[in-house]
Design an enzyme around this catalytic site. Structure first.
Site, PDB file in Angstrom:
ATOM      1  N   LYS A 172     -57.701  23.034  -9.204  1.00  0.00           N
ATOM      2  CA  LYS A 172     -58.705  22.932  -7.532  1.00  0.00           C
ATOM      3  C   LYS A 172     -57.615  22.393  -6.865  1.00  0.00           C
ATOM      4  O   LYS A 172     -57.345  23.682  -5.504  1.00  0.00           O
ATOM      5  CB  LYS A 172     -59.746  21.644  -7.589  1.00  0.00           C
ATOM      6  CG  LYS A 172     -60.322  21.674  -5.708  1.00  0.00           C
ATOM      7  CD  LYS A 172     -60.939  22.764  -5.497  1.00  0.00           C
ATOM      8  CE  LYS A 172     -61.382  23.717  -4.313  1.00  0.00           C
ATOM      9  NZ  LYS A 172     -63.016  22.891  -3.759  1.00  0.00           N
ATOM     10  N   LYS A 240     -57.168  17.927   3.986  1.00  0.00           N
ATOM     11  CA  LYS A 240     -57.024  16.508   3.387  1.00  0.00           C
ATOM     12  C   LYS A 240     -57.022  17.152   1.455  1.00  0.00           C
ATOM     13  O   LYS A 240     -55.636  16.572   0.658  1.00  0.00           O
ATOM     14  CB  LYS A 240     -58.281  15.965   3.302  1.00  0.00           C
ATOM     15  CG  LYS A 240     -58.846  15.008   2.258  1.00  0.00           C
ATOM     16  CD  LYS A 240     -59.707  15.270   0.195  1.00  0.00           C
ATOM     17  CE  LYS A 240     -60.940  15.798   0.532  1.00  0.00           C
ATOM     18  NZ  LYS A 240     -61.678  16.429  -0.743  1.00  0.00           N
TER      19      LYS A 240
END
Lengths: 299, 299
Positions: A172, A240
């Site tokens: 990811k 983030k």
């Protein structure tokens, strides 16, 4: 026998994913900090539970979908958390995007309790979550992956076993390197075209089927041309995620010259009041730098 | 009546493009600095001409496909050049990637001679050139575009009229912003995965169908995993194209924070003996920075 499923974290991504599991016929128990999404799924046939621990007690497979590493640690390992309700053979699947190290730590704690944990972050946005066409990248024990593959197929289209615990999160992180690069490149090229007096919409038309072709150019320009900068995938979440990318890179000693520059643009985005906008709205930072605003179809 | 076509510049891209035009049944006259490619096409039925001027005299539509802006200026406007052989109604089409300003200057000179000029750079690589599936982005007079659309269809699949002279080159510059961003992001993510102990091949498998999906991830990783870094599209040409991008941006006052950083990596690539490699081999610069070489399937 049909697995009993639990889902915790019914946000922009989690809610449609939980709904797809329910609609596929699995018994579903849900929990969420705010109540509205729970009521909505309960009306559709799900059971509501008062805590992550309760969800775990009632389930064979427990999913989470939460904003950041500390949230997942709290819900998985904290008081009234999933681990406290875990039982032999239970499988915990985290769909959040968090640090690979956190995922590995959680997996070890679950293994010690005779349960299993998989890191299974997703890509494909709210659109993919609703349509059940997400890409899911999975890290953890292969046997656990095989055991949950049928239920993963109800929420995703491409489901890849990447490797040991944390490997899904590494995939990811890699995904976000590419996505962020495409978002910023799109912003730069649209404004460059407009600055030179060329219609950016024609440019997108001209380049999207060649070597520049990508998901971003297929999905984002028409929204920007329509003046639409709401999420989609929020800028502060992209920020983030890039923080996770750069933390991981520093931990393993990998310089990321392009991504670190791109991170600065998301940093600027958050500092200039755009944190709740879509991650494609990073073009707003470039607009401020260029003194030029992208024209919309209504202009 | 069938248009008579001329093609000048029979390199990695130009030769297969000229061949596709010939095989579609157009009468073709060719010219090239070195003789081998001319002989090859002559054997297939093309006429050979001794100069660009001769090509123009024998043709209704004249293509060029040359390395850089000065080459096109020389062949189009120089002694024994295309303009000297131009005639009323002739259309000059430049498939090279050059500065938008140069394209506009050439178009004006041809218009003064009663001819027309289109900038028509392409994307899709040698593979697309051979298959006749290139993306072609065209700038210039609309009537000229309409007149040559049938012959363009023999070399490309997506053919877009972008706008006035130079607009095709602006679109190509935009294209290269996205392509270069993808190439560098791919390099960063493959090496990050490997550094963390995760198989980069699995990562590509996991992310290529999600929001990171792009032409680059579809076409380049398997070549890198096989240890293949030959072109494809050469690094020094990508470097040249990014030079055009940054020149154009400076001319029009457009800051390009991400692309300017990416340009530095191609600069480093050229300085470290990799100028003749494929543009995806920019990962070599990252390998040097990281002290880590991408594993190949043979390792």
């Amino acid at each position: 026998m049909q697995q009993r499923i639990g889902y915790i974290g019914l946000g922009l991504m989690g809610k449609p994913m939980a709904r797809n599991i329910l609609e596929a016929g699995y018994p579903l128990t849900v929990h969420n900090r705010s109540r509205d999404a729970v009521d909505e799924l309960a009306a559709a046939g799900a059971q509501a539970a008062m805590s992550p621990q309760e969800v775990a007690q009632a389930s064979d497979v427990v999913f989470t979908n939460l904003p950041d590493s500390p949230d997942v640690e709290q819900v998985a390992l904290g008081p009234d958390g999933i681990l406290e309700g875990a039982h032999e053979g239970m499988i915990f699947i985290d769909n959040s995007t968090i640090k690979p190290e956190t995922a590995r730590n959680i997996a070890q704690r679950f293994a010690e309790a005779g349960a299993a944990a998989l890191d299974a972050p997703v890509s494909g946005g709210d659109v993919g979550a609703q349509a059940g066409t997400l890409a899911i990248m999975v890290g953890g024990k292969r046997e656990a992956f095989d055991a949950v593959l049928p239920v993963l197929r109800t929420i995703g289209k491409t489901i890849t076993y990447v490797g040991e615990s944390g490997a899904g999160q590494v995939a990811k992180a890699c995904n976000q390197i590419m996505v962020a690069a495409q978002m910023v490149a799109m912003g730069e090229l649209l404004l460059l075209a407009q600055k030179t007096g060329v219609d950016p919409q024609r440019v997108v038309e001209a380049i999207r089927s060649g070597a520049a072709g990508c998901w971003t150019l297929e999905n984002k320009p028409q929204r920007l041309f329509a003046g639409e900068r709401r999420p989609g995938f929020k800028a502060y979440m992209q920020h983030k995620d890039l923080g996770i990318v750069l933390d991981t890179a520093r931990t393993y000693g990998m310089p990321l010259p392009a991504t670190s520059g791109i991170m600065q643009l998301y940093e600027a985005m958050l500092q200039s009041g755009m944190r709740e906008l879509d991650n494609s709205a990073v073009i707003g930072v470039l607009e401020a730098m260029a003194g030029e605003t992208l024209s919309t179809s209504e202009d």
